[in-house]
Scaffold this active site. Structure first.
Site, PDB file in Angstrom:
ATOM      1  CG  ASP A  77      -8.478   1.897 -12.250  1.00  0.00           C
ATOM      2  OD1 ASP A  77      -7.426   1.239 -12.318  1.00  0.00           O
ATOM      3  OD2 ASP A  77      -9.498   1.625 -12.902  1.00  0.00           O
ATOM      4  CG  MET A 116     -15.626  -4.027 -13.357  1.00  0.00           C
ATOM      5  SD  MET A 116     -14.044  -3.236 -13.719  1.00  0.00           S
ATOM      6  CE  MET A 116     -13.102  -3.664 -12.240  1.00  0.00           C
TER       7      MET A 116
HETATM    8  C1  DX5 Z   1      -9.938  -2.117  -9.974  1.00  0.00           C
HETATM    9  C2  DX5 Z   1      -9.497  -1.346 -11.199  1.00  0.00           C
HETATM   10  C3  DX5 Z   1      -8.537  -2.093 -12.071  1.00  0.00           C
HETATM   11  C4  DX5 Z   1      -7.270  -2.480 -11.386  1.00  0.00           C
HETATM   12  C5  DX5 Z   1      -6.473  -3.412 -12.257  1.00  0.00           C
HETATM   13  O1  DX5 Z   1     -11.094  -1.526  -9.448  1.00  0.00           O
HETATM   14  O2  DX5 Z   1     -10.598  -1.010 -11.999  1.00  0.00           O
HETATM   15  O3  DX5 Z   1      -8.205  -1.306 -13.211  1.00  0.00           O
HETATM   16  O4  DX5 Z   1      -6.494  -1.376 -11.099  1.00  0.00           O
HETATM   17  O5  DX5 Z   1      -5.720  -4.027 -11.393  1.00  0.00           O
HETATM   18  P1  DX5 Z   1      -4.759  -5.267 -11.538  1.00  0.00           P
HETATM   19  O6  DX5 Z   1      -4.356  -5.367 -12.992  1.00  0.00           O
HETATM   20  O7  DX5 Z   1      -3.657  -4.886 -10.646  1.00  0.00           O
HETATM   21  O8  DX5 Z   1      -5.549  -6.435 -11.081  1.00  0.00           O
HETATM   22 ZN    ZN Z   2     -10.181  -0.038 -13.938  1.00  0.00          ZN
END
Ligand code: DX5
Ligand code: ZN
Length: 214
Positions: free
Chosen positions: A34, A136
């Site tokens: 990320d 998302m």
């Molecule tokens: C948030 C990121 C995600 C996040 C996933 O902006 O794109 O990839 O890190 O997080 P979890 O699995 O911890 O909800």
């Molecule tokens: Zn992500």
């Protein structure tokens, strides 16, 4: 057949090598990276130089998620750093189509991501280019947030569009993915499960990974 892309965002950055090995030993093959610029989202994480260093330590598939305002300017650095997929946001401030072509022409995979409030239709014109649609399921910017239920319906809508056009585009979900939400998203058509907090906070990552695919 669904599979996991482990997000290192909420891993222990002081022991990143160990954390990556933990993923590999748990049978996870994709590493979700990320990248946040503090402008597209409030958080700043890491850039292509960190990824280039990690590239030397593992053969895992590097699945970069660019949460940056100007991905067009950044893409060459992340290709150079050794990413295997680069996903950009349809909400980015650039010519998204040209940027996706630039990724594709380098020989790696490309993905388009949409935020929870962005309509599915906004990415339909790009389905002919991308390998992955990253839906998302939280507002981008932080790990450890709660899953947004209504985003699961977006997965189903996009899956219908992909199937109606006989494309082999994969749907990836990202944010709040645990054993329950993974099952829901898989049922709706998701094939790539990004999971961070659920995996890295688990006592047994291998067991946690299996629970995402049950
Ligand atoms: C948030 C990121 C995600 C996040 C996933 O902006 O794109 O990839 O890190 O997080 P979890 O699995 O911890 O909800
Ligand atoms: Zn992500």
């Amino acid at each position: 057949m669904a599979f996991i892309s482990a997000s290192i965002l909420n891993s222990d950055f002081s022991r990143l090598n160990d954390e990556i090995n933990r993923c590999k030993e748990s049978g996870i093959e994709w590493l979700h990276l990320d990248v946040m610029d503090g402008h597209f989202v409030d958080t700043i994480t890491f850039g292509s130089n960190v990824i280039a260093s990690l590239r030397k330590t593992t053969d895992m598939f590097f699945d970069a998620h660019l949460m940056v305002t100007n991905p067009d300017k950044q893409i060459p650095f992340f290709i150079q750093a050794g990413c295997d997929n680069i996903t950009i946001h349809v909400e980015s401030d650039c010519n998204v189509r040209d940027s996706l072509f630039a990724i594709k022409e380098s020989g790696i995979k490309c993905g388009i991501s949409l935020k929870p409030d962005t309509p599915c239709e906004d990415i339909y014109p790009l389905l002919d280019i991308v390998d992955i649609v990253l839906v998302m399921t939280v507002e981008p910017g932080y790990g450890g947030q709660g899953f947004i239920e209504r985003c699961a319906d977006k997965v189903a809508d996009i899956k219908n569009e992909i199937d109606s056009r006989k494309l082999d585009t994969l749907i990836q979900v990202d944010g709040g993915i645990n054993s329950q939400t993974a099952k829901l998203c898989r049922k709706k058509g998701a094939e790539i499960l990004v999971s961070g907090t659920y995996l890295f906070r688990s006592d047994d990552m291998k067991q946690a990974a299996l629970s995402l695919l049950e």
